[in-house]
Design an enzyme around this catalytic site. Structure first.
Site, PDB file in Angstrom:
ATOM      1  N   ASP A 206       0.740  -1.093   0.005  1.00  9.64           N
ATOM      2  CA  ASP A 206       0.066   0.064  -0.007  1.00  9.64           C
ATOM      3  C   ASP A 206       0.784   1.359   0.009  1.00  9.64           C
ATOM      4  O   ASP A 206       0.791   2.160   0.826  1.00  9.64           O
ATOM      5  CB  ASP A 206      -0.899   0.038   1.196  1.00  9.64           C
ATOM      6  CG  ASP A 206      -2.213   0.924   1.105  1.00  9.64           C
ATOM      7  OD1 ASP A 206      -2.557   1.503   0.041  1.00  9.64           O
ATOM      8  OD2 ASP A 206      -2.670   1.378   2.288  1.00  9.64           O
ATOM      9  N   ASN A 211       1.587   6.908   3.206  1.00  6.47           N
ATOM     10  CA  ASN A 211       2.172   6.025   4.180  1.00  6.47           C
ATOM     11  C   ASN A 211       3.775   6.230   4.110  1.00  6.47           C
ATOM     12  O   ASN A 211       4.559   5.347   4.613  1.00  6.47           O
ATOM     13  CB  ASN A 211       2.092   4.573   3.720  1.00  6.47           C
ATOM     14  CG  ASN A 211       0.696   4.160   4.291  1.00  6.47           C
ATOM     15  OD1 ASN A 211       0.046   4.461   5.076  1.00  6.47           O
ATOM     16  ND2 ASN A 211       0.058   2.891   3.608  1.00  6.47           N
ATOM     17  N   ASP A 223       2.952   1.691   7.953  1.00  6.75           N
ATOM     18  CA  ASP A 223       1.852   0.877   7.799  1.00  6.75           C
ATOM     19  C   ASP A 223       2.049  -0.125   6.972  1.00  6.75           C
ATOM     20  O   ASP A 223       1.911  -0.067   5.513  1.00  6.75           O
ATOM     21  CB  ASP A 223       0.867   1.743   7.292  1.00  6.75           C
ATOM     22  CG  ASP A 223      -0.599   1.191   7.140  1.00  6.75           C
ATOM     23  OD1 ASP A 223      -0.473  -0.070   7.802  1.00  6.75           O
ATOM     24  OD2 ASP A 223      -1.354   1.769   6.588  1.00  6.75           O
TER      25      ASP A 223
END
Length: 332
Positions: A206, A211, A223
């Site tokens: 992701d 992030n 994350d």
């Protein structure tokens, strides 16, 4: 107090539980905490007496088995051990990183500051290219056993079934919505078949700008909750933005630096729009599935309006054209 359910797993995550969990590990809290931006889990900055604050992540019940969380933590520690700036969870004296308190599973992290990266800056892109090259070099060196694979079945077929089960999808749009989504999924499947099997590596999963915490010394990446196995390009395309010519130039810069540390198969470029389509379906299904969590209607209030579903239908059709259209060609 009513117990939490699968739809509202954080109903019992009171301030007393949040602070008590940290003190249970031997820290002396200051009594202050700050909710950070997170929807899938709950993340808080916790004040610690006479020391730097910590960050605590409380995991959503029922999403990951313990074994999958252990793999997330192990991968983060493996990266950190190679001096790759991923923020890994802190271990206790026994080496444990996943803890339990009052029915909640949680991990504790050091706090790291930073801002969103400026992706329009070439040097930032070059730095991120080197970062991903190093991360993927480590990712290739091992395999996940319990983390999921990025697949059209999980991100496409399963996502659509969850969407069709949602009462938020207006009845009058259901037929056309389902048709557009199924056409999009079939096009994605055709692209993946044409490209052929690709090497699946351990990914961040992701790697969007939210992030990435940028500092004068470079990025800190947070994350790994969505870490999974998949093609390397999945972590690269999320950094691309703008017109096709812009994305081609950005990808060229990223890959120039990436290639210093890790090989990249250019055929994966053909997967970019297919992967974008799967992310669209998956994100939509994620919000629909989490709608009973009070945090989601507050954050995504527009999701329950007919106008959103009408626009999503149009976006599916537009993305179908992108999936079937010409492949991104890197500039020279």
């Amino acid at each position: 107090m009513q117990p939490g359910t699968e739809a509202t797993p954080f109903a019992e995550l009171t301030p007393e539980v949040i602070l008590g969990a940290i003190e249970h590990l031997g820290y002396q809290t200051s009594g202050r905490f700050l909710a950070l931006n997170s929807y899938e889990n709950r993340v808080y900055q916790i004040g610690i007496e006479d020391d730097e604050p910590l960050v605590a992540k409380f995991y959503r019940a029922g999403r990951w088995p313990d074994e999958a969380i252990f793999e997330e933590h192990s991968f983060a520690a493996e990266l950190a051990a190679r001096d790759i700036p991923v923020i890994a969870p802190l271990a206790d004296v026994n080496g444990d990183t996943l803890f339990r308190y009052q029915g909640q599973r949680f991990a504790v992290y050091p706090r790291r500051g930073g801002r969103r990266p400026e992706l329009e800056d070439e040097q930032t892109l070059r730095w991120l290219g080197r970062f991903l090259g190093r991360l993927h070099a480590v990712g290739r060196a091992g395999r996940f056993q319990y983390r999921p694979r990025l697949s059209v079945e999980r991100y496409g077929d399963d996502a659509l079934e969850r969407l069709l089960a949602s009462t938020l999808l207006p009845v009058e749009l259901r037929t056309n919505f389902e048709l557009a989504a199924r056409q999009l999924i079939e096009a994605v499947r055709e692209v993946i078949t044409r490209v052929g099997p690709q090497t699946e590596i351990r990914l961040h999963g992701d790697f969007h700008p939210g992030n990435i915490l940028w500092t004068p010394r470079g990025p800190h990446v947070v994350d790994l909750d969505d870490t999974q196995s998949g093609p390397a390009v999945q972590d690269l395309w999320l950094l691309l933005w703008g017109e096709r010519s812009d994305m081609a130039a950005q990808l060229r810069i990223l890959l120039e630096e990436y290639g210093l540390f890790c090989d990249f198969d250019p055929i994966e470029i053909q997967l970019i729009e297919a992967l974008r389509a799967l992310r669209m379906l998956h994100h939509c299904a994620w919000v629909a599935e989490r709608w009973d969590d009070p945090a989601f209607p507050l954050a995504f209030s527009w999701f329950a309006t007919p106008r959103f579903w009408e626009s999503q239908l149009i976006e599916f059709r537009e993305q179908l054209n992108a999936v079937l259209g010409p492949v991104l060609v890197l500039d020279t």
